[in-house]
Write an enzyme that holds these catalytic residues in place. Sequence first.
Site, PDB file in Angstrom:
ATOM      1  N   ASP A  27      -3.907   0.043  13.629  1.00 34.42           N
ATOM      2  CA  ASP A  27      -3.157   0.529  12.477  1.00 34.42           C
ATOM      3  C   ASP A  27      -4.131   0.462  11.280  1.00 34.42           C
ATOM      4  OD1 ASP A  27      -0.964   0.988  10.652  1.00 34.42           O
ATOM      5  OD2 ASP A  27      -1.039  -1.159  10.222  1.00 34.42           O
ATOM      6  N   ASP A  29      -3.229   0.767   7.189  1.00 35.20           N
ATOM      7  CA  ASP A  29      -2.761   0.034   6.000  1.00 35.20           C
ATOM      8  C   ASP A  29      -2.291  -1.357   6.410  1.00 35.20           C
ATOM      9  OD1 ASP A  29      -3.235   2.156   4.307  1.00 35.20           O
ATOM     10  OD2 ASP A  29      -1.207   2.966   4.481  1.00 35.20           O
ATOM     11  N   ASP A 245       0.166  -4.569  11.830  1.00 34.21           N
ATOM     12  CA  ASP A 245       0.718  -5.606  10.943  1.00 34.21           C
ATOM     13  C   ASP A 245       2.224  -5.481  10.798  1.00 34.21           C
ATOM     14  OD1 ASP A 245       0.468  -3.174   9.387  1.00 34.21           O
ATOM     15  OD2 ASP A 245       0.935  -4.387   7.638  1.00 34.21           O
TER      16      ASP A 245
HETATM   17  O1  LIG Z   1       0.360   0.940   8.274  1.00 37.93           O
HETATM   18  P1  LIG Z   1      -0.025   2.384   8.470  1.00 37.93           P
HETATM   19  O2  LIG Z   1      -1.505   2.609   8.453  1.00 37.93           O
HETATM   20  O3  LIG Z   1       0.657   2.976   9.648  1.00 37.93           O
HETATM   21  O4  LIG Z   1       0.485   3.172   7.175  1.00 37.93           O
HETATM   22  C1  LIG Z   1       1.819   3.149   6.802  1.00 37.93           C
HETATM   23  C2  LIG Z   1       1.958   3.398   5.347  1.00 37.93           C
HETATM   24  O5  LIG Z   1       1.348   2.404   4.615  1.00 37.93           O
HETATM   25  C3  LIG Z   1       3.420   3.411   5.020  1.00 37.93           C
HETATM   26  O6  LIG Z   1       3.704   3.945   3.811  1.00 37.93           O
END
Ligand SMILES: O=P(O)(O)OC[C@H](O)CO
Length: 461
Positions: A27, A29, A245
């Site tokens: 992932d 963020d 996360d």
């Molecule tokens: O955690 P990610 O990389 O899937 O990103 C998700 C975004 O932050 C949600 O707004």
Amino acid sequence: MSRSKCTRLSGALVEQLLDSVDSVLFDCDGVIWRGDQAITGASEVINLLKEHGKKVFFVTNNSTKTRKMYADKMSSLGFNVTADEVFGTAYCCAVFLKTVCRLEGKVYLMGSNAMKQELEAVGVQQVGVGPDHVSGQQIDWANVPLDPEVKAVVVGFDEHFSYMKLNRAMQYLVQKDCLFVGTNRDTRLPLEGGKAVPGTGCLLQAVETAAQRQAQTVGKPNHFMFDCLAAQFGVERERCLMVGDRLDTDILLGSNCGLKTLLTLTGVSTVAEAEAHRDSGSAERQGMGTIQKKDAARFICTKTSFQGGGFDSSSYLPKAFWIGLSAILLLVVVALGLAGHLALAGSGSKGLICYKPVDQDSCFLQTMVRSDYEHVGSLVNASGHKLCGNKMQRRTEFLGVLAASQVNVSSLEEPLQTLCQDRSVHWTRRTDGKQRLVYFCIDICFPSNICVSVCFYYLPE
Ligand SMILES: O=P(O)(O)OC[C@H](O)CO
């Protein structure tokens, strides 16, 4: 379904875990960065994994960047990554519209320039990116000019989200044959220093509320992003690890797809949340995490596997669906005094809807939701219903068969008993999960004020 307990990832276990996988999905963020700040050690780990022959991919629900933009950002932060290793919702949503929806027409896009670019790259035209300021009176808003070529509303992260955009999306979605797709449902976007801003989930929910419809979402935990990746790189599920996360997106995706999963404590979800899922007694919530105890370790493993004890597909439906497509025409029947249940829809009481495949041994039962009431209402009240001419419209849904929940036929109301005579009845529910049944229905309305719904089932491989 069996789940292994989780253990702290340290020492020999790290080695053991790494030996057991060929591919690692990260992932973004909250795992490799927060905002524009890389998480300490993340680039070194990823580069090392690659040096040791592991395939590394990035799976992000964040729709603000194209694959190329992500690769550029990663390079600038010291990650050794190419654009084709990145699966973001801007890209996956474009692929979804093109390959799954086979969209013919334009998209009304509430989203970023990146989404616009990814759509254009697959040949889908769009309108709507950028600000949309309010003008005129309420009646003008209700009659806002619409592009007749728009056949889908797509909602991603849109920094220009506004009342006018919400209104425009609603006006498109009032047209029942307009597709409704969202990138993801994350409610927050984690940033540097423990800060966060509202995520796409907030925008999507606003549009759903206005349109009184539910969008299909492409991002995690929907398996589509994994399918997309697996189709391009031939990843073996059993030897694949999902690192994330968030329990409700990353870990659930891994769980839905039969991957090993690993929860970092560097972003949104906490040990307390994982423990709450574990202790909830709900199979669905337990799919998001089995944690033994709070630990200071950076990574906590929530390994989940689907083996045995689950839904045995072969006992219900043939796998080679397409071959027998025409043979599994379904009769769709709504039980339990339909009119009464329609009337009760707002009072919290639930009706049941049952699907009986004509050449199958089972009936599939589920609690009715708003769309079922609307759909069935249009069939039953054909005379009062505003018909759509000679039109057909298609609905697709994923239904999970609850293997442990066979229904006692005698406990059902008479119409259902009659319908399912000499058949077993199984509970189903809407799901994005692995053990699922797919049906699609074609609603056909004739000028003679009669609508019929023809449904087909299949079980994906
Ligand atoms: O955690 P990610 O990389 O899937 O990103 C998700 C975004 O932050 C949600 O707004």
